[in-house]
Design an enzyme around this catalytic site. Sequence first.
Site, mmCIF file in Angstrom:
data_model
loop_
_atom_site.group_PDB
_atom_site.id
_atom_site.type_symbol
_atom_site.label_atom_id
_atom_site.label_comp_id
_atom_site.label_asym_id
_atom_site.label_seq_id
_atom_site.Cartn_x
_atom_site.Cartn_y
_atom_site.Cartn_z
ATOM 1 N N ALA A 143 0.837 -1.205 0.000
ATOM 2 C CA ALA A 143 0.000 0.000 0.000
ATOM 3 C C ALA A 143 0.869 1.251 0.000
ATOM 4 O O ALA A 143 0.589 2.211 -0.729
ATOM 5 C CB ALA A 143 -0.938 -0.006 1.204
ATOM 6 N N ASP A 144 1.918 1.261 0.798
ATOM 7 C CA ASP A 144 2.822 2.413 0.837
ATOM 8 C C ASP A 144 3.501 2.639 -0.512
ATOM 9 O O ASP A 144 3.471 3.744 -1.062
ATOM 10 C CB ASP A 144 3.908 2.189 1.903
ATOM 11 C CG ASP A 144 3.514 2.748 3.260
ATOM 12 O OD1 ASP A 144 2.835 3.776 3.310
ATOM 13 O OD2 ASP A 144 3.905 2.141 4.269
#
Length: 407
Positions: free
Chosen positions: A178-179
């Site tokens: 996600a990052d």
Amino acid sequence: MDEPVHDETRPLPLSGLRVLDVTQVMAGPVCSMLLADLGADVIKVEPPGTGDQTRGAMGFKMKGPDSMGFLNMNRNKRSLALNLKNPAGRDVLLDMAERADILVENYRPGVMARLGLGYEAMRARNPGLIYASISGFGQTGPWAKRPGYDLMAQAMSGVMSVTGHPGGPPVKAGVPVADIGCALFAVYGILSAYIGRQASGEGQYIDASLFDSALAFSIWDISEYWGTGRVPEPLGTANRMSAPYQAVRAADGYFVMGATNGKLWRLLCDVLGREDLLADARFLDIAGRLANREALIAELEASFAAKDAETWVTELLAAGIPAGRMNTYPEAFESAHGRHREMRIEVPHPHEGSVPNIGFPVKLSGTPARARRHAPLLGEHSEEVLSEFGLSAEAIARLARDGAFAA
């Protein structure tokens, strides 16, 4: 294909772009580093005293005060220590925004606006500014105010629901998808806005979130649900679209392989000497092989048990069947291919000596990314940056007295 011709006298593609990087931790710093790697002048605006939280992360010490993670997410930047909670510090950033192309921030939604540093305030000073906000869940919606980290985004987006083995406990992806995904999508949005600005002269606001980015990776999984009504579940290393396509056990451990169509399936059966599987009613087509995956893998592993993984990888590749060994990170980076692709580079650093960094994942033939600067020391370039923005030594001293640079 001919070897690319590198000309280090040519400016990098983003040379001349000025970026104010008001981010910490991972998604924001990686986004701005990708811009810096291709030539943008990225000014990392950090809280005095502590700086970016990741300077002190990871639980092991280097020679200097900064973590190896920080050193791998902040190369090619300059650091300006600035207290944005102080009116004088806020005024400095507002003045800088007038001469910047891009601002990236990842405070919780609403914080920058409360500080008087939101998009509307910046836009009033510089209508051409491209202002990107990175957050856990976006700037709007019921979850917008929640603290957002990769773990929460993976869980709440559904990514963790399909990660791991059937019936097992929850498992997050081993890397922060996600990052890193959000960093990539933010760069995509920023550069799209920059290209659009060439015609319109207007900047725009970009709202990028970890949650949205993680959801954007769900193509196969959500397609299965939308197409069948079945809620996707974990498959281990297997695939929703074809079988066999996963890790399989050989005599000495696992390797990965894929026979994803009829031709490859026939080739696999030939390599294994298992023509009987071609006639097996359970495995006649992709649908059958998917429906009977467990039985299929059991049959294949009974044959793979005869030899070690490296031998099978060699034989399968020779037959044109995709296969590969299960590398650790050190093995991947130090492999002949990893070295050839220059995925480990060395960056000189004043405290650490030579610091290993992850290399550039995209290769440009004429203007390849370069490590021009080490990850900056906290506030290393404060006076240099401010003087470039037209502040005299007296003005900088006055700001210091007013608390602009103090924690």
